[in-house]
Design a protein around this motif. Structure first.
Motif, short mmCIF file in Angstrom:
data_model
loop_
_atom_site.label_atom_id
_atom_site.label_comp_id
_atom_site.label_asym_id
_atom_site.label_seq_id
_atom_site.Cartn_x
_atom_site.Cartn_y
_atom_site.Cartn_z
N GLY A 43 8.59 77.10 -23.39
CA GLY A 43 9.44 76.03 -23.88
C GLY A 43 9.04 75.56 -25.26
O GLY A 43 9.68 74.70 -25.86
N TYR A 44 7.95 76.14 -25.79
CA TYR A 44 7.45 75.72 -27.10
C TYR A 44 8.37 76.17 -28.22
O TYR A 44 8.42 75.56 -29.29
CB TYR A 44 6.04 76.30 -27.29
CG TYR A 44 5.29 75.78 -28.49
CD1 TYR A 44 4.90 74.44 -28.56
CD2 TYR A 44 4.95 76.62 -29.55
CE1 TYR A 44 4.20 73.96 -29.65
CE2 TYR A 44 4.24 76.15 -30.64
CZ TYR A 44 3.87 74.82 -30.69
OH TYR A 44 3.17 74.35 -31.76
N THR B 22 3.06 82.39 -32.30
CA THR B 22 3.52 81.09 -31.81
C THR B 22 2.45 80.42 -30.96
O THR B 22 2.23 79.21 -31.06
CB THR B 22 4.82 81.26 -31.00
OG1 THR B 22 5.81 81.90 -31.79
CG2 THR B 22 5.35 79.91 -30.54
N TYR B 23 1.76 81.23 -30.15
CA TYR B 23 0.70 80.63 -29.35
C TYR B 23 -0.48 80.22 -30.23
O TYR B 23 -1.15 79.21 -29.97
CB TYR B 23 0.24 81.57 -28.22
CG TYR B 23 -0.38 80.77 -27.08
CD1 TYR B 23 0.44 80.22 -26.10
CD2 TYR B 23 -1.73 80.52 -27.03
CE1 TYR B 23 -0.10 79.45 -25.08
CE2 TYR B 23 -2.28 79.76 -26.01
CZ TYR B 23 -1.46 79.23 -25.04
OH TYR B 23 -1.98 78.45 -24.04
N ASP B 24 -0.73 80.99 -31.28
CA ASP B 24 -1.76 80.59 -32.25
C ASP B 24 -1.44 79.20 -32.80
O ASP B 24 -2.32 78.35 -32.94
CB ASP B 24 -1.83 81.59 -33.41
CG ASP B 24 -2.44 82.92 -33.01
OD1 ASP B 24 -3.11 82.97 -31.96
OD2 ASP B 24 -2.24 83.90 -33.75
N ASP B 25 -0.15 78.99 -33.09
CA ASP B 25 0.27 77.70 -33.64
C ASP B 25 0.04 76.58 -32.63
O ASP B 25 -0.43 75.49 -32.99
CB ASP B 25 1.74 77.75 -34.04
CG ASP B 25 2.22 76.45 -34.66
OD1 ASP B 25 1.74 76.10 -35.75
OD2 ASP B 25 3.07 75.77 -34.04
N LEU B 26 0.35 76.85 -31.36
CA LEU B 26 0.12 75.84 -30.32
C LEU B 26 -1.37 75.51 -30.22
O LEU B 26 -1.75 74.33 -30.13
CB LEU B 26 0.65 76.32 -28.97
CG LEU B 26 0.34 75.42 -27.77
CD1 LEU B 26 0.88 74.01 -27.99
CD2 LEU B 26 0.90 76.03 -26.49
N GLU B 27 -2.22 76.52 -30.25
CA GLU B 27 -3.66 76.26 -30.16
C GLU B 27 -4.15 75.46 -31.37
O GLU B 27 -5.04 74.61 -31.24
CB GLU B 27 -4.42 77.57 -30.04
CG GLU B 27 -4.26 78.25 -28.69
CD GLU B 27 -5.41 79.18 -28.36
OE1 GLU B 27 -6.56 78.69 -28.27
OE2 GLU B 27 -5.17 80.39 -28.21
#
Length: 483
Positions: free
Chosen positions: A362-363, A409-414
């Protein structure tokens, strides 16, 4: 060609045995004095089983298994003033254990047990010969022995050809597998566990016997099954072992949710089925481990999509969807792992990871609010690092551009999580007022109203971040007045 292969195998055999002898000689300070003590009592002593197998494979640990013609009471006498500690919990089965210089020794009298083929518990009968003891063992690679002599010399004993199986990378039984498995059905699961731990394969006759006899596993307690499953999942080659569980039908008996995934094609048509996708996620999660095997992460990776068969819906243009499969999957995990008598902590952790594994999707393009990021971290709690690994492992697309985009995108979330953690303590997101302050401000006694106010402030904290005391009090009074 055959002669050259035979010569190569003989050379490797000689090399492995020489290396094992060197390994065992390094333990001479433990082995020789122990052999001398048994000789003084008129008995012989052999290293046996997994100890010999692991010594040959160059992976010997600190657990040393022995067998002897001495009866348990004599073993106890021998160890009494030699070991630094001893225990006799297995003495009715002929086993006395002890600790010496950091090594755990387990010494068992020769056995020639008889099984009732109803339970897996044998009628313990002590034997008189090494050969008789070895032939009753589960697999030939575990039926090798090394005689430990009081003069420090050692003799390799392999009457059943265990070294040949080891060289070939094969798991096979000393006698007919059907007889072995009827005696103790847990051996079927143990054989597959060794595939995971050793990277070996099962012999054709062993696979055929397990397939024909898979129902016999129901004679085994779930506690014993759980122990074997955890050893299997934590091995170096769990994918191959899981495949064998499914192929032979054992999985249908002990964890049917796994083969059920073979019926479900994934929505992206990137894998043969959800089952194959889940095995790939398991392998990729293992690649992300940093501190050795993590059973919580591995089980979550394997089981993260077990809710898909129950939620599959066919859509237009040949599509398929699995709405809310993470919710159904978490419930199935709890049901199955409880049935296998896993600890509450283990069940909760694996189920929570399965429940959360889709949340990241959902990010989108990084459009989550700070509130959503806080909730992601708070819901994961101490499982956050495992959740990071599970989500990354769940990317199995063959489209390199899409895979790279997901990881970025997950890098950005972290990065956003790290930034918020630097500004506020996300590991302990609590209301800005405690229960006592709530009761004093609202002039109410302890009870459900305090809990409701506490939960309101917790939600406010997640939405807005840390508040000053004045801000928190003002917000609480406004909420209270509106009620």
């Amino acid at each position: 060609m055959t002669d050259s292969l035979s010569a190569a195998r003989m050379e490797r055999r000689t090399r492995l045995l020489a290396a094992a002898a060197i390994t065992l000689r390094e333990l001479s300070d433990v082995l020789t004095p122990l052999a001398q003590r048994f000789a003084e009592h008129g008995h012989e002593l052999y290293l046996v089983g997994g100890t010999v197998r692991d010594a040959v494979l160059g992976r010997l640990g600190n657990d040393l298994d022995f067998t002897t013609d001495a009866r348990p009471e004599v073993i106890q006498q021998v160890l009494a003033d030699w070991a630094q500690a001893i225990w006799t919990t297995g003495i009715e089965f002929g086993t006395v254990s002890g600790v010496k210089d950091g090594n755990t020794v387990e010494i068992t009298t020769y056995r020639s047990d008889q099984y009732d083929r109803v339970s897996r518990n044998p009628k313990v009968t002590f034997g008189d010969t090494l050969d008789g003891d070895l032939i009753r063992r589960d697999f030939r690679v575990n039926a090798m022995a090394v005689r430990v002599n009081p003069d420090g010399t050692q003799e390799f004993c392999d009457p059943l050809g265990g070294i040949d199986d080891l060289l070939a990378g094969v798991i096979d039984t000393p006698a007919a597998p059907e007889d072995s498995f009827y005696d103790d059905p847990l051996r079927m699961l143990r054989g597959i566990r060794f595939v995971s731990q050793l990277g070996f394969g099962l012999s054709d006759r062993t696979v055929a016997a397990i397939t024909a006899m898979s129902g016999e596993i129901e004679r085994i307690t779930v506690e014993r099954i759980q122990l074997e499953l955890d050893k299997l999942i934590c091995g170096e080659h769990p994918r191959e072992a899981i495949d064998l569980l499914v192929q032979t039908g054992l999985a249908d008996r002990i964890m049917p949710e796994i083969p059920a995934m073979k019926l479900t094609i994934d929505e992206h048509h990137q894998h043969k089925d959800v089952y194959q996708h889940s095995l790939t996620v398991l392998e990729q999660a293992i690649d992300l481990e940093t501190d050795g095997p993590d059973p919580v992460l591995r089980w979550a990776a394997l089981l993260h999509d077990i809710g898909k068969p129950a939620t599959r819906r066919h859509e237009g243009a040949g599509g398929v969807s699995f709405h809310h499969h993470e919710v159904v999957g978490a419930k199935l995990v709890r049901k199955r792992m409880r049935a296998l008598k896993y600890s509450k902590a283990m069940v909760d952790d694996v189920a929570q990871l399965v429940f959360l594994h889709l949340r990241f999707h959902g990010y989108g393009e990084g459009k989550w609010t700070d509130s959503a990021v806080r909730r992601y971290v708070t819901d994961a709690g101490p499982l956050l690092d495992r959740l990071h690994k599970l989500v990354r492992a769940d990317c199995t697309t063959r489209n390199r551009r899409r895979a790279r985009k997901l990881q970025e995108t997950y890098d950005d979330l972290e990065r956003r999580i790290a930034a918020l953690q630097a500004a506020e303590d996300l590991s302990r997101v609590r209301p800005d007022l405690d229960g006592n302050a709530i009761m004093e401000l609202l002039n109410i006694p302890a009870g459900p109203q305090v809990g409701a106010a506490w939960r309101y402030l917790k939600e406010l904290r997640l939405d807005s971040g840390p508040l000053s005391r004045d801000e928190a009090e003002t917000a609480l009074l406004q909420w209270w007045a509106q009620r």
